[in-house]
Motif scaffolding. Structure first.
Motif, PDB file in Angstrom:
ATOM      1  N   ILE A  10      -4.272  -7.771   4.158  1.00 55.64           N
ATOM      2  CA  ILE A  10      -2.889  -8.036   4.569  1.00 55.64           C
ATOM      3  C   ILE A  10      -2.429  -9.379   4.010  1.00 55.64           C
ATOM      4  CG2 ILE A  10      -1.372  -8.483   6.549  1.00 55.64           C
ATOM      5  CD1 ILE A  10      -3.109  -6.514   8.147  1.00 55.64           C
ATOM      6  N   LEU A  11      -3.338 -10.360   4.011  1.00 57.54           N
ATOM      7  CA  LEU A  11      -3.000 -11.679   3.453  1.00 57.54           C
ATOM      8  C   LEU A  11      -2.659 -11.564   1.971  1.00 57.54           C
ATOM      9  CD1 LEU A  11      -2.835 -14.781   3.603  1.00 57.54           C
ATOM     10  CD2 LEU A  11      -5.312 -14.827   3.155  1.00 57.54           C
ATOM     11  N   ALA A  12      -3.489 -10.830   1.220  1.00 50.79           N
ATOM     12  CA  ALA A  12      -3.272 -10.717  -0.230  1.00 50.79           C
ATOM     13  C   ALA A  12      -1.976  -9.989  -0.547  1.00 50.79           C
ATOM     14  CB  ALA A  12      -4.458  -9.996  -0.873  1.00 50.79           C
ATOM     15  N   THR A  13      -1.759  -8.844   0.092  1.00 49.91           N
ATOM     16  CA  THR A  13      -0.520  -8.097  -0.151  1.00 49.91           C
ATOM     17  C   THR A  13       0.670  -8.852   0.411  1.00 49.91           C
ATOM     18  OG1 THR A  13      -0.951  -6.787   1.863  1.00 49.91           O
ATOM     19  CG2 THR A  13      -1.617  -5.824  -0.247  1.00 49.91           C
ATOM     20  N   GLY A  14       0.442  -9.593   1.500  1.00 55.88           N
ATOM     21  CA  GLY A  14       1.519 -10.391   2.090  1.00 55.88           C
ATOM     22  C   GLY A  14       1.940 -11.530   1.178  1.00 55.88           C
ATOM     23  N   VAL A  15       0.963 -12.198   0.548  1.00 55.68           N
ATOM     24  CA  VAL A  15       1.281 -13.281  -0.394  1.00 55.68           C
ATOM     25  C   VAL A  15       2.050 -12.724  -1.587  1.00 55.68           C
ATOM     26  CG1 VAL A  15       0.272 -14.903  -2.053  1.00 55.68           C
ATOM     27  CG2 VAL A  15      -0.621 -14.782   0.278  1.00 55.68           C
ATOM     28  N   LEU A  16       1.614 -11.568  -2.078  1.00 58.63           N
ATOM     29  CA  LEU A  16       2.299 -10.945  -3.211  1.00 58.63           C
ATOM     30  C   LEU A  16       3.729 -10.567  -2.839  1.00 58.63           C
ATOM     31  CD1 LEU A  16       2.224  -9.873  -6.068  1.00 58.63           C
ATOM     32  CD2 LEU A  16       1.112  -7.796  -5.231  1.00 58.63           C
ATOM     33  N   THR A  77      -3.932  -3.543  -7.685  1.00 59.70           N
ATOM     34  CA  THR A  77      -4.208  -4.031  -9.041  1.00 59.70           C
ATOM     35  C   THR A  77      -2.987  -3.853  -9.946  1.00 59.70           C
ATOM     36  OG1 THR A  77      -6.558  -3.460  -8.790  1.00 59.70           O
ATOM     37  CG2 THR A  77      -5.748  -3.816 -11.024  1.00 59.70           C
ATOM     38  N   SER A  78      -2.346  -2.691  -9.867  1.00 61.75           N
ATOM     39  CA  SER A  78      -1.151  -2.436 -10.680  1.00 61.75           C
ATOM     40  C   SER A  78      -0.048  -3.422 -10.333  1.00 61.75           C
ATOM     41  CB  SER A  78      -0.663  -1.003 -10.457  1.00 61.75           C
ATOM     42  OG  SER A  78      -1.650  -0.056 -10.817  1.00 61.75           O
ATOM     43  N   ALA A  79       0.139  -3.656  -9.029  1.00 61.57           N
ATOM     44  CA  ALA A  79       1.206  -4.557  -8.582  1.00 61.57           C
ATOM     45  C   ALA A  79       0.982  -5.976  -9.072  1.00 61.57           C
ATOM     46  CB  ALA A  79       1.313  -4.525  -7.053  1.00 61.57           C
ATOM     47  N   ILE A  80      -0.247  -6.470  -8.955  1.00 58.84           N
ATOM     48  CA  ILE A  80      -0.500  -7.868  -9.331  1.00 58.84           C
ATOM     49  C   ILE A  80      -0.372  -8.065 -10.835  1.00 58.84           C
ATOM     50  CG2 ILE A  80      -3.017  -7.733  -9.622  1.00 58.84           C
ATOM     51  CD1 ILE A  80      -1.157 -10.541  -7.776  1.00 58.84           C
ATOM     52  N   LEU A 172      -0.269 -16.391  -7.438  1.00 60.13           N
ATOM     53  CA  LEU A 172      -0.557 -14.992  -7.727  1.00 60.13           C
ATOM     54  C   LEU A 172      -2.014 -14.801  -8.127  1.00 60.13           C
ATOM     55  CD1 LEU A 172       2.672 -14.075  -9.729  1.00 60.13           C
ATOM     56  CD2 LEU A 172       2.130 -13.466  -7.367  1.00 60.13           C
ATOM     57  N   ALA A 173      -2.586 -15.769  -8.831  1.00 57.14           N
ATOM     58  CA  ALA A 173      -3.995 -15.683  -9.205  1.00 57.14           C
ATOM     59  C   ALA A 173      -4.890 -15.687  -7.973  1.00 57.14           C
ATOM     60  CB  ALA A 173      -4.359 -16.846 -10.135  1.00 57.14           C
ATOM     61  N   ILE A 174      -4.568 -16.541  -7.003  1.00 59.82           N
ATOM     62  CA  ILE A 174      -5.338 -16.596  -5.750  1.00 59.82           C
ATOM     63  C   ILE A 174      -5.195 -15.287  -4.986  1.00 59.82           C
ATOM     64  CG2 ILE A 174      -5.498 -17.727  -3.492  1.00 59.82           C
ATOM     65  CD1 ILE A 174      -4.626 -20.332  -4.913  1.00 59.82           C
ATOM     66  N   ALA A 175      -3.960 -14.750  -4.910  1.00 63.12           N
ATOM     67  CA  ALA A 175      -3.727 -13.474  -4.231  1.00 63.12           C
ATOM     68  C   ALA A 175      -4.532 -12.354  -4.887  1.00 63.12           C
ATOM     69  CB  ALA A 175      -2.242 -13.140  -4.238  1.00 63.12           C
ATOM     70  N   ALA A 176      -4.622 -12.386  -6.221  1.00 60.40           N
ATOM     71  CA  ALA A 176      -5.383 -11.365  -6.950  1.00 60.40           C
ATOM     72  C   ALA A 176      -6.856 -11.417  -6.569  1.00 60.40           C
ATOM     73  CB  ALA A 176      -5.207 -11.563  -8.453  1.00 60.40           C
ATOM     74  N   ILE A 178      -8.256 -12.672  -3.805  1.00 58.37           N
ATOM     75  CA  ILE A 178      -8.435 -12.255  -2.407  1.00 58.37           C
ATOM     76  C   ILE A 178      -8.302 -10.739  -2.278  1.00 58.37           C
ATOM     77  CG2 ILE A 178      -7.473 -12.388  -0.073  1.00 58.37           C
ATOM     78  CD1 ILE A 178      -6.600 -15.250  -0.725  1.00 58.37           C
ATOM     79  N   GLY A 179      -7.277 -10.179  -2.908  1.00 54.85           N
ATOM     80  CA  GLY A 179      -7.028  -8.746  -2.783  1.00 54.85           C
ATOM     81  C   GLY A 179      -8.111  -7.898  -3.403  1.00 54.85           C
ATOM     82  N   LEU A 180      -8.587  -8.275  -4.580  1.00 52.85           N
ATOM     83  CA  LEU A 180      -9.634  -7.501  -5.239  1.00 52.85           C
ATOM     84  C   LEU A 180     -10.948  -7.563  -4.463  1.00 52.85           C
ATOM     85  CD1 LEU A 180      -8.875  -8.425  -8.961  1.00 52.85           C
ATOM     86  CD2 LEU A 180      -8.377  -6.273  -7.775  1.00 52.85           C
ATOM     87  N   TYR A 181     -11.159  -8.665  -3.730  1.00 56.11           N
ATOM     88  CA  TYR A 181     -12.344  -8.770  -2.874  1.00 56.11           C
ATOM     89  C   TYR A 181     -12.183  -7.971  -1.585  1.00 56.11           C
ATOM     90  CZ  TYR A 181     -15.399 -10.735   0.706  1.00 56.11           C
ATOM     91  OH  TYR A 181     -16.286 -10.869   1.739  1.00 56.11           O
ATOM     92  N   ALA A 182     -11.001  -8.064  -0.955  1.00 51.98           N
ATOM     93  CA  ALA A 182     -10.809  -7.497   0.383  1.00 51.98           C
ATOM     94  C   ALA A 182     -10.576  -5.991   0.383  1.00 51.98           C
ATOM     95  CB  ALA A 182      -9.625  -8.191   1.068  1.00 51.98           C
ATOM     96  N   ILE A 183     -10.037  -5.459  -0.707  1.00 50.83           N
ATOM     97  CA  ILE A 183      -9.681  -4.035  -0.752  1.00 50.83           C
ATOM     98  C   ILE A 183     -10.706  -3.293  -1.615  1.00 50.83           C
ATOM     99  CG2 ILE A 183      -7.879  -2.358  -1.289  1.00 50.83           C
ATOM    100  CD1 ILE A 183      -5.844  -4.658  -1.145  1.00 50.83           C
ATOM    101  N   PRO A 184     -11.614  -2.552  -0.998  1.00 50.80           N
ATOM    102  CA  PRO A 184     -12.609  -1.811  -1.774  1.00 50.80           C
ATOM    103  C   PRO A 184     -12.009  -0.532  -2.365  1.00 50.80           C
ATOM    104  CG  PRO A 184     -12.907  -1.373   0.552  1.00 50.80           C
ATOM    105  CD  PRO A 184     -11.799  -2.386   0.443  1.00 50.80           C
ATOM    106  N   GLU A 185     -12.703   0.014  -3.344  1.00 48.40           N
ATOM    107  CA  GLU A 185     -12.275   1.288  -3.925  1.00 48.40           C
ATOM    108  C   GLU A 185     -12.625   2.410  -2.950  1.00 48.40           C
ATOM    109  OE1 GLU A 185     -10.277   3.594  -5.941  1.00 48.40           O
ATOM    110  OE2 GLU A 185     -10.652   1.792  -7.119  1.00 48.40           O
ATOM    111  N   GLU A 186     -11.631   3.163  -2.521  1.00 50.26           N
ATOM    112  CA  GLU A 186     -11.836   4.277  -1.599  1.00 50.26           C
ATOM    113  C   GLU A 186     -11.444   5.579  -2.288  1.00 50.26           C
ATOM    114  OE1 GLU A 186     -11.040   2.326   2.780  1.00 50.26           O
ATOM    115  OE2 GLU A 186      -9.294   2.903   1.610  1.00 50.26           O
ATOM    116  N   PRO A 187     -12.244   6.627  -2.119  1.00 48.33           N
ATOM    117  CA  PRO A 187     -11.911   7.906  -2.773  1.00 48.33           C
ATOM    118  C   PRO A 187     -10.625   8.503  -2.221  1.00 48.33           C
ATOM    119  CG  PRO A 187     -13.720   8.179  -1.209  1.00 48.33           C
ATOM    120  CD  PRO A 187     -13.467   6.711  -1.308  1.00 48.33           C
TER     121      PRO A 187
END
Length: 454
Positions: A10-16, A77-80, A172-176, A178-187
């Motif tokens: 939420i923090l990463a998407t919120g910052v974006l 990833t696409s958004a950032i 934006l680099a910091i948000a990227a 955080i987001g790539l760490y916090a959001i795992p790949e889900e099928p």
């Protein structure tokens, strides 16, 4: 599989999202500078904001399709990537066309990130904390527009407007990260096909209706308006078989009422962020930093009340914070309509602060109540409707304010006199909508309180 870190996500998407909405209005205070630099008119310069909001309005309706067919990680990833691309383009102020191109990429990115943030809140946050987290989420869309003029004005007066974008790159680099760490790949199993005819019809509809403001004084206005209205009908028909937006949510009366009140607040939020900075620079010759700084106290107050209002709703219910918020907003906006032409900075700031207190109490809670009034199965569609119309109404509000100012400036003896007339007229039009919203919400919450979920 790595665990989904909800609050960091939420923090990463919120910052974006915050960054996107921040520069939505940060550019408003630069309009006098852009008009001189690129030799353009008031109606043309408002496209810096309008084209950005238009892109969001077109992308957000795809949110239901995107979240059902693509993983949250892929969407983030696409958004950032798109956001960094758009911001990078605007770091170099070459010409007005490139400025608009950068805004297009930023709008697409924010159009993905905004509903993604709320999707994470609605699907990952426990129900008992949802009101507060929606309040935190809407903080990005309610406070960032008010902070934007302060941020934009300060940088425009000191370093130049391109630094509005340069300073965002490390954020934006910091948000990227955080987001790539916090959001795992889900099928995600792809279960739907994109309704392309409905998507194109929606894009034509929004584009035509906004373009009509640009050509209001020309004969082609009527052709553009007819195309816009025709595309509404085409969208309605194409949307029936494979809904891009589930319009059945409009059958729910509490949802409709809360949506209307929410959109009125959005129009006022974007309207006042456009009117005050331009009014003060054109009429009273204040600097961009002074004009933008006038928005900061209200933004700070709104930032405090946005999450608190959700907590109040969780504990006391919807009626008290929403009605109190509407009353305070009415009072603040009425006083602002009367006192703006005085040019007294402290009075204008005080009126804006009062309005923002009311907005902080009511704005996010209207969304929470509206979405809670529909079934769980339809909440992603309801969220898409809220987010889509939120951005489109923001674009309409900005285009409307620019049109009124432009017409008033042309008809008056000088630009300053026209800006006074146009600014007051715009404020009064929005005040009428707020009064109507108060009546509708009062009837819904007090006269006809609804408990059933459709």
């Amino acid at each position: 599989m790595r665990t989904f870190n909800v609050y960091l996500a939420i923090l990463a998407t919120g910052v974006l999202t915050f960054s996107g909405v921040l520069i939505e209005t940060a550019m408003n205070v630069t309009f006098p500078t852009l008009i001189a630099q690129f030799n353009i008119s008031t109606v043309q310069v408002q496209w810096v904001t309008t084209i950005y909001l238009l892109m969001i309005s077109i992308i957000v309706p795809l949110s239901s399709y995107l979240t059902k067919n693509y993983s949250m990680k892929n969407l983030f990833t696409s958004a950032i990537i798109l956001f960094i691309l758009g911001v990078s383009i605007n770091c170099i102020p070459i010409n007005f066309s490139l400025l608009l191109m950068g805004r297009v990429f930023q709008g697409i990115a924010t159009g993905i990130a905004l509903p993604l943030m709320f999707s994470i809140i609605l699907t990952k946050v426990p129900l008992k904390n949802r009101g507060m987290m929606i309040g935190v989420g809407t903080l990005t869309t309610s406070i960032a527009p008010a902070l934007g003029p302060t941020y934009g004005g300060l940088l425009t007066s000191t370093l130049g407007w391109s630094y509005i974008y340069i300073f965002l790159l490390p954020v934006l680099a910091i948000a990227a990260i955080i987001g790539l760490y916090a959001i795992p790949e889900e099928p995600v199993e792809k279960t739907e096909k994109l309704n392309l005819p409905a998507t194109l019809a929606l894009a034509v509809m929004f584009s035509s209706l906004l373009l009509s403001f640009n050509y209001f004084e020309q004969p082609i206005f009527w052709l553009i308006l007819v195309i816009g209205i025709g595309s509404v009908l085409i969208f309605y028909e194409c949307n029936k078989k494979n809904p891009l937006l589930d319009l059945s949510v409009f059958q729910n009366q509490p949802f409709r009422s809360c949506l209307f009140g929410f959109l009125v607040f959005q129009a006022m939020l974007l309207g006042v962020s456009f009117i005050i900075p331009n009014f003060m620079q054109i009429v009273f010759k204040t600097s961009a930093s002074q004009a933008g700084g006038m928005m900061f106290p209200g933004a700070l107050v709104g930032a405090v009340f946005a999450p608190i209002s959700g907590k109040i709703l969780d504990r006391l219910g919807a009626k008290k914070p929403i009605l109190l918020g509407l009353i305070l907003s009415l009072t603040g906006w009425s006083l602002l309509s009367l006192l703006l032409a005085s040019g007294t900075i402290y009075l204008i700031i005080g009126c804006h602060v009062l309005f923002m207190i009311g907005l902080g109490l009511a704005y996010s809670n209207l969304m929470t109540v509206g979405l809670s009034a529909i079934s769980v199965e339809k909440q992603s569609d309801g969220n898409a409707v809220f987010s889509t119309l939120q951005q489109f109404i923001g674009a309409v509000s900005t285009a409307f304010a620019a049109l009124i100012l432009n017409l008033s400036q042309k008809s008056a003896s000088n630009p300053a006199a026209g800006t006074v007339i146009g600014g007051k007229l715009t404020l009064l039009c929005l005040l009428a909508l707020l009064i109507l919203s108060f009546v509708i919400i009062f009837i819904r919450l007090v006269v006809l309180p609804a408990k059933a979920v459709d």
